[in-house]
Scaffold this motif. Structure first.
Motif, short mmCIF file in Angstrom:
data_model
loop_
_atom_site.label_atom_id
_atom_site.label_comp_id
_atom_site.label_asym_id
_atom_site.label_seq_id
_atom_site.Cartn_x
_atom_site.Cartn_y
_atom_site.Cartn_z
N LYS A 1 0.94 -1.23 0.00
CA LYS A 1 0.05 -0.06 -0.24
C LYS A 1 1.01 1.29 0.20
O LYS A 1 0.28 2.18 -0.01
CB LYS A 1 -0.96 0.01 1.25
CG LYS A 1 -2.00 -0.92 1.36
CD LYS A 1 -3.00 -0.76 0.18
CE LYS A 1 -4.19 -1.94 0.35
NZ LYS A 1 -5.15 -1.84 -0.60
N ARG A 2 2.29 1.15 -0.01
CA ARG A 2 3.07 2.22 0.08
C ARG A 2 4.29 2.15 -1.04
O ARG A 2 5.13 3.02 -1.11
CB ARG A 2 3.71 2.34 1.41
CG ARG A 2 2.66 3.04 2.60
CD ARG A 2 3.57 3.31 3.65
NE ARG A 2 3.55 2.36 4.77
CZ ARG A 2 4.46 2.40 5.67
NH1 ARG A 2 5.23 3.45 5.96
NH2 ARG A 2 4.57 1.66 6.78
N ASN B 1 -2.25 3.92 -4.57
CA ASN B 1 -1.24 4.69 -3.48
C ASN B 1 -0.83 5.84 -3.63
O ASN B 1 -0.65 6.80 -2.83
CB ASN B 1 -0.02 3.41 -3.52
CG ASN B 1 -0.18 2.21 -3.11
OD1 ASN B 1 -1.53 1.91 -2.59
ND2 ASN B 1 0.59 1.10 -3.31
N ALA B 2 -0.79 6.22 -5.06
CA ALA B 2 -0.18 7.64 -5.42
C ALA B 2 -1.57 8.70 -4.89
O ALA B 2 -1.33 9.90 -4.40
CB ALA B 2 0.16 7.95 -6.89
N VAL B 3 -2.74 8.15 -5.39
CA VAL B 3 -4.00 8.95 -4.84
C VAL B 3 -3.71 9.29 -3.56
O VAL B 3 -4.11 10.50 -3.17
CB VAL B 3 -5.22 8.21 -5.40
CG1 VAL B 3 -6.58 9.03 -4.90
CG2 VAL B 3 -5.42 8.12 -6.78
N ARG B 4 -3.70 8.21 -2.71
CA ARG B 4 -3.80 8.41 -1.16
C ARG B 4 -2.50 9.23 -0.85
O ARG B 4 -2.56 10.18 0.12
CB ARG B 4 -3.54 6.87 -0.69
CG ARG B 4 -3.88 7.18 0.92
CD ARG B 4 -3.63 5.71 1.27
NE ARG B 4 -4.14 4.69 0.82
CZ ARG B 4 -3.27 3.59 0.00
NH1 ARG B 4 -1.99 3.96 0.17
NH2 ARG B 4 -3.78 2.93 -0.64
N PHE B 5 -1.41 8.80 -1.38
CA PHE B 5 -0.18 9.74 -0.79
C PHE B 5 -0.02 11.37 -1.09
O PHE B 5 -0.09 12.04 -0.44
CB PHE B 5 1.06 9.08 -1.51
CG PHE B 5 2.58 9.94 -1.14
CD1 PHE B 5 2.87 9.60 0.23
CD2 PHE B 5 3.07 10.97 -1.84
CE1 PHE B 5 4.49 10.32 0.58
CE2 PHE B 5 3.88 11.56 -1.53
CZ PHE B 5 4.68 11.29 -0.26
N ASP C 1 -3.22 -0.72 -7.04
CA ASP C 1 -2.51 -0.09 -5.95
C ASP C 1 -1.11 0.60 -6.49
O ASP C 1 -1.00 1.83 -5.88
CB ASP C 1 -2.20 -0.88 -4.37
CG ASP C 1 -3.54 -1.03 -3.76
OD1 ASP C 1 -4.60 -0.34 -3.93
OD2 ASP C 1 -3.53 -2.15 -2.90
N ILE C 2 -0.26 -0.11 -6.78
CA ILE C 2 1.04 0.15 -7.21
C ILE C 2 0.93 1.30 -8.47
O ILE C 2 1.64 2.53 -8.49
CB ILE C 2 1.97 -0.78 -7.36
CG1 ILE C 2 2.26 -1.68 -6.24
CG2 ILE C 2 3.32 -0.27 -8.05
CD1 ILE C 2 3.04 -2.96 -6.47
#
Length: 331
Positions: free
Chosen positions: A277-278, A317-321, A312-313
């Motif tokens: 997730k990161r 994950n970028a949307v969240r970060f 996610d990758i």
């Protein structure tokens, strides 16, 4: 010899498979975010073609002879370098539209604005700084508060032989923290013989992800992504991420430079450690338009990743970060 042939065939299959899938025009491609793109002017004199996974062989050199070549074209399908700014922009925009890609891009402001005009909603501008000599803290802060730049990066003090926690950069990170701006920091290798070729101040030791600890302790609300995932120091990268919940990584650069088996092992190790997730997709795109398809093929064909982990990758994950508003993304 057989192992090298196998890797070349696997790399070729990976690229061809993705290209065939990408050419399917019956449905719109799922959105992708490339978090590591360089907006740079093309210099035709230095626009060399390059093999993907060109660091599969690093034979070294001799100090009494010319330094080793950074790139090579000894492969079946070398990446063709664009020969002009327009050629690169046209190819990049066409690929972004076809594959539904949004990019986090840093570099020449004129190039950035041209891309943003040519591909509305697909380019998120970032501003990088690697030394206090680049610009004053006041000028940097003004650049962030203007509203044009949304991201701080690429920050690359490693090329100056400096730790990312060096206090000379602290005020810049403080400005990003105060303004809630995410930060991308170069950590990891720079290629074969970097200190011998172009960057004599470059120090491999300054790419140790654990050097970020003091910076993160001084700025507990700073959100950092480690560019190149701290390659090849995966154990230290895992230790840092385990201790700091706001640290993400991108897999740019390494994804198309190092041996494909090594790349997959590195990504798999991060996933096995619980950090799927990161991990964020990135290319380190410079002057080779087809680098996007090449890099995407690595993720799309990774049999150790589930479909959810790939999404996610490549996107989630970028949307969240970056705290992106999906309703405003060009999807």
């Amino acid at each position: 010899m057989l192992q090298k042939l196998h890797l070349k065939c696997l790399a070729l299959f990976s690229l061809i498979t993705f290209q065939l899938c990408a050419q399917d025009s019956t449905h719109k491609h799922l959105p992708i975010i490339d978090v590591h793109v360089h907006a740079m002017k093309v210099n035709p004199a230095f626009a060399m073609d390059a093999c993907p996974w060109f660091l599969s062989s690093m034979p070294g050199g001799d100090p009494n002879q010319p330094p080793p070549s950074f790139l090579n074209t000894d492969c079946a399908m070398p990446l063709k370098a664009a020969k002009s700014d327009k050629e690169f922009q046209d190819s990049l925009v066409a690929t972004m539209n076809r594959l539904n890609i949004t990019v986090i891009a840093s570099g020449d402001p004129t190039i950035l604005r041209n891309w943003m005009k040519a591909a509305p909603g697909r380019v998120i501008p970032a501003i990088g700084i690697s030394s206090s000599k680049d610009m004053t803290v006041v000028a940097f802060t003004d650049s962030l508060t203007s509203g044009f730049y949304k991201v701080m990066g690429e920050v690359a003090p490693q090329y100056q032989g400096m730790s990312p926690s060096d206090t000379s950069l602290d005020a810049y990170f403080a400005a990003a923290e105060k303004l809630n701006i995410p930060v991308g920091i170069h950590m990891g290798t720079g290629g074969n013989g970097m200190a011998n070729i172009t960057s004599p101040k470059y120090r491999a030791s300054m790419g140790n992800p654990l050097l970020l600890e003091d910076l993160l302790a001084r700025h507990p609300k700073l959100k950092v992504w480690v560019m190149h995932a701290g390659y090849p120091m995966v154990d230290n990268m895992i230790a840092l991420m385990g201790a700091n919940a706001y640290v993400y990584v991108d897999i740019a650069g390494m994804i198309w430079s190092y041996p494909l088996a090594e790349v997959n092992d590195y990504i798999k190790r991060l996933v096995q450690a619980g950090f799927e997730k990161r991990i964020m997709y990135g290319t380190d795109l410079m002057i080779w338009p087809k680098l996007l398809e090449t890099s995407l093929g690595v993720i799309e064909n990774a049999n150790y990743l589930s479909d959810d982990q790939k999404r996610d990758i490549l996107y989630n994950n970028a949307v969240r970060f970056f705290r992106l508003d999906e309703s405003k993304l060009n999807k």
